[in-house]
Design a protein around this motif. Structure first.
Motif, PDB file in Angstrom:
ATOM      1  N   ALA A  19      -2.522 -29.587  37.390  1.00 44.69           N
ATOM      2  CA  ALA A  19      -2.906 -28.876  38.615  1.00 44.69           C
ATOM      3  C   ALA A  19      -4.390 -28.554  38.651  1.00 44.69           C
ATOM      4  O   ALA A  19      -4.982 -28.402  39.728  1.00 44.69           O
ATOM      5  N   LEU A  20      -5.011 -28.451  37.486  1.00 41.31           N
ATOM      6  CA  LEU A  20      -6.438 -28.118  37.430  1.00 41.31           C
ATOM      7  C   LEU A  20      -7.335 -29.344  37.565  1.00 41.31           C
ATOM      8  O   LEU A  20      -8.554 -29.212  37.659  1.00 41.31           O
ATOM      9  N   ALA A  23      -7.178 -33.910  42.645  1.00 46.92           N
ATOM     10  CA  ALA A  23      -6.065 -34.705  43.165  1.00 46.92           C
ATOM     11  C   ALA A  23      -6.554 -36.106  43.512  1.00 46.92           C
ATOM     12  O   ALA A  23      -7.654 -36.267  44.051  1.00 46.92           O
ATOM     13  N   ARG A  28      -3.934 -36.425  48.629  1.00 49.68           N
ATOM     14  CA  ARG A  28      -4.517 -35.155  49.064  1.00 49.68           C
ATOM     15  C   ARG A  28      -3.921 -34.623  50.358  1.00 49.68           C
ATOM     16  O   ARG A  28      -4.047 -33.443  50.651  1.00 49.68           O
ATOM     17  N   PRO A  32      -7.234 -31.018  49.426  1.00 47.00           N
ATOM     18  CA  PRO A  32      -6.848 -30.801  48.026  1.00 47.00           C
ATOM     19  C   PRO A  32      -5.971 -29.567  47.833  1.00 47.00           C
ATOM     20  O   PRO A  32      -5.150 -29.541  46.926  1.00 47.00           O
ATOM     21  N   ASP A  33      -6.157 -28.534  48.666  1.00 44.15           N
ATOM     22  CA  ASP A  33      -5.320 -27.346  48.532  1.00 44.15           C
ATOM     23  C   ASP A  33      -3.860 -27.678  48.808  1.00 44.15           C
ATOM     24  O   ASP A  33      -2.951 -27.250  48.081  1.00 44.15           O
ATOM     25  N   VAL A  36      -2.343 -29.698  45.794  1.00 41.20           N
ATOM     26  CA  VAL A  36      -1.964 -28.967  44.587  1.00 41.20           C
ATOM     27  C   VAL A  36      -0.739 -28.087  44.836  1.00 41.20           C
ATOM     28  O   VAL A  36       0.103 -27.906  43.943  1.00 41.20           O
ATOM     29  N   HIS A  39       2.055 -30.346  44.596  1.00 31.72           N
ATOM     30  CA  HIS A  39       2.249 -30.626  43.171  1.00 31.72           C
ATOM     31  C   HIS A  39       3.115 -29.549  42.513  1.00 31.72           C
ATOM     32  O   HIS A  39       4.012 -29.857  41.721  1.00 31.72           O
ATOM     33  N   ARG A 117      -8.726 -19.954  44.375  1.00 30.50           N
ATOM     34  CA  ARG A 117      -8.283 -21.330  44.556  1.00 30.50           C
ATOM     35  C   ARG A 117      -6.783 -21.519  44.331  1.00 30.50           C
ATOM     36  O   ARG A 117      -6.236 -20.989  43.369  1.00 30.50           O
ATOM     37  N   GLN A 119      -5.465 -24.115  43.147  1.00 29.60           N
ATOM     38  CA  GLN A 119      -5.281 -24.828  41.889  1.00 29.60           C
ATOM     39  C   GLN A 119      -4.961 -23.860  40.752  1.00 29.60           C
ATOM     40  O   GLN A 119      -4.054 -24.095  39.952  1.00 29.60           O
ATOM     41  N   THR A 120      -5.714 -22.775  40.701  1.00 28.88           N
ATOM     42  CA  THR A 120      -5.483 -21.785  39.650  1.00 28.88           C
ATOM     43  C   THR A 120      -4.138 -21.091  39.849  1.00 28.88           C
ATOM     44  O   THR A 120      -3.406 -20.831  38.880  1.00 28.88           O
TER      45      THR A 120
END
Length: 525
Positions: A19-20, A23, A28, A32-33, A36, A39, A117, A119-120
């Motif tokens: 995840a980090l 993508a 995408r 990208p948000d 993830v 994901h 983010r 991703q985090t």
């Protein structure tokens, strides 16, 4: 099946690392948000599918035996092994963890909490899932401790970075309480493992089968006190509960769902898996005190909820649900303290029921705050005489369903765990004082009445509307959107399972009872 269990535990950790990473362009979507977040849904969905396959392949005729077991030496000098397996005690909690995490990931895909983010956020969610799954799957005391600790950091950041008002102090309070309890618990685990019969071993299966053989009474008492304190903080047991309301109130919706639905179960699971079979004399010594603290927690939690629910108290609905967890987990601890098959089965059933019902309630309260901008009960009750039933009937009906399930209505999941815990208190284990436990049973019964009182007040004020409330008629609250499609997808499994567990309790008790009898062989009922 061995590889499937380990894969289900490790996959979220690999997914967190992925995840980090950036993508791939073709995945995408609109950005990208979104990629993830998708994901996160994919990984948690794959883990849930693996747990379903694991459940289908589980030998339901022998739930007392460890299955899907794998063991590899890790630190031979101390007898520490990478030992995994599930039985009738751990399998339901393993599946519950996978289900709730998937539903949280699905909900977040459509309603990502405001914060840094995504991703985090997704990585932390997956690390949290890995730690909780590992807690219920590992069979080595040191691995259990590592998994127990693994969940603290991701939950801290979920509260501190994506939480609401007061998130900083609430996150610090959460991690300080739980870390302090874990340090004490580690000392107890070391006492048990290093003094085991036949030499040092931290294998939970061997220690459970030994039932304290080779450990003196004093050693068992010291170990039970240390381990019990560490587990009681996570449970949470009164008066070690004070971190919980702040953490729940400040946490984002999915954080509250996972905190109530999964993390609290780690403490009570440790009582059943480690404390009762591993140090039975120590458990018997402290059982009356555990029961006393449990019933105080039941009454205290209910009275706190009644105070928050009354008119003019400016009570926060999310905080009320948090305090209700103190009372509900009190029933779990009471069942464990009886040291009987009936009581421990009730505790395990109440664990699952609480995860389903309170998880649903936190989803609903979080969605209500997104719609109205508030969880203040006076504001919610005073904006319209029709309240949720008139504004959003399906939403109001589901909130009322969650409330009556939480109060233990017969036919729903919340009923059976509390009933069995009280029945266990009526006939506690032979070495315990029956008059004392009859008093505990009576206080627990009073707690069920108080629970019904505050939950019905919530339904009356929030769902029906209180005709005696002033009408500020805030424009933002005149219309409330009803249940959306993604909410229906995330919440329906919890409502359906609440009904199924209430109407067919044998499905769960058939798993737990043989395993409990195996863990507590000297108990006759």
């Amino acid at each position: 099946m061995q590889g499937l269990l380990v894969a289900a535990v490790v996959l979220p950790l690999l997914g967190a690392a992925a995840a980090l990473l950036p993508a791939p362009p073709g995945l995408r979507g609109s950005g990208p948000d979104q990629a993830v977040l998708r994901h996160g849904v994919t990984v948690t969905g794959a883990v849930l599918a693996a747990t379903v396959v694991l459940t289908l392949g589980f030998d339901h005729d022998n739930p007392d035996a460890m299955q899907a077991e794998s063991s590899v030496s890790w630190i031979p000098a101390l007898g520490i092994r990478l030992h995994f397996g599930v039985d009738g005690v751990s399998l339901p909690l393993f599946v519950l963890t996978a289900l709730l995490t998937f539903l949280c990931a699905l909900y977040s895909y459509f309603k990502m909490p405001a914060g840094p983010r995504p991703q985090t956020f997704v990585a932390l969610l997956l690390v949290l899932e890995c730690g909780t799954l590992a807690t219920f799957a590992v069979l080595d005391l040191m691995l259990f401790f590592l998994a127990f600790e693994m969940v603290l950091i991701p939950m801290y950041f979920l509260i501190a970075r994506w939480g609401g008002e007061g998130r900083g102090p609430a996150a610090w309070k959460f991690i300080l309480y739980t870390l302090l309890g874990s340090v004490v618990m580690l000392l107890g685990l070391l006492v048990v493992g290093l003094n085991a019969q036949g030499g040092p071993t931290f294998d939970m299966v061997e220690l459970a089968e030994a039932h304290g053989a080779g450990l003196s009474h004093t050693t068992q008492v010291v170990a039970a006190l240390a381990i019990g304190l560490g587990l009681a903080v996570k449970a949470p047991m009164w008066p070690l509960h004070s971190w919980l309301p702040d953490a729940h109130t400040a946490a984002p919706t999915v954080g509250s769902v996972l905190l109530a639905g999964v993390l609290l179960k780690m403490g009570t699971y440790g009582f059943v898996r480690i404390l009762l079979p591993g140090v039975p004399e120590g458990a018997e010594t402290f059982a009356p005190y555990l029961a006393a603290f449990a019933v105080v927690g039941i009454i205290y939690g209910s009275l706190a909820c009644l105070a928050l629910a009354r008119r003019g108290a400016r009570g926060d609905l999310k905080r009320l649900i948090a305090y209700s967890s103190v009372g509900h987990m009190g029933f779990v601890l009471l069942g464990i303290a009886t040291l009987t098959h009936t009581g421990v089965n009730g505790a395990l059933f109440a664990n699952i029921a609480h995860g389903l019902i309170t998880g649903l309630l936190f989803f609903l309260v979080g969605a209500l705050k997104d719609r109205t901008g508030t969880t203040d009960m006076d504001t919610l009750a005073g904006t319209s005489g029709a309240a949720l039933y008139g504004k959003a009937p399906r939403f109001g009906g589901l909130l009322a369903f969650g409330a009556v399930a939480s109060l233990g209505l017969p036919g729903l999941a919340g009923f059976w765990g509390e009933l069995l815990a009280l029945l266990g208190a009526y006939h506690p284990a032979g070495g315990l004082s029956r008059p004392a436990f009859l008093v505990f049973m009576a206080l627990g019964g009073l707690g069920t009445l108080l629970t019904a009182g505050y939950m019905l007040i919530v339904v009356r004020r929030v769902c029906m509307g209180d005709p005696e409330e002033p009408r500020p008629a805030l424009a933002s609250l005149r219309t409330v959107p009803d249940i959306r499609g993604y909410e229906f997808a995330a919440w329906t499994p919890l409502a359906v399972l609440t009904v199924l567990a209430g109407l067919w309790p044998a499905a769960l008790l058939g798993l737990t009872d043989p395993a409990v009898q195996h863990l507590l062989p000297g108990v006759t009922r």
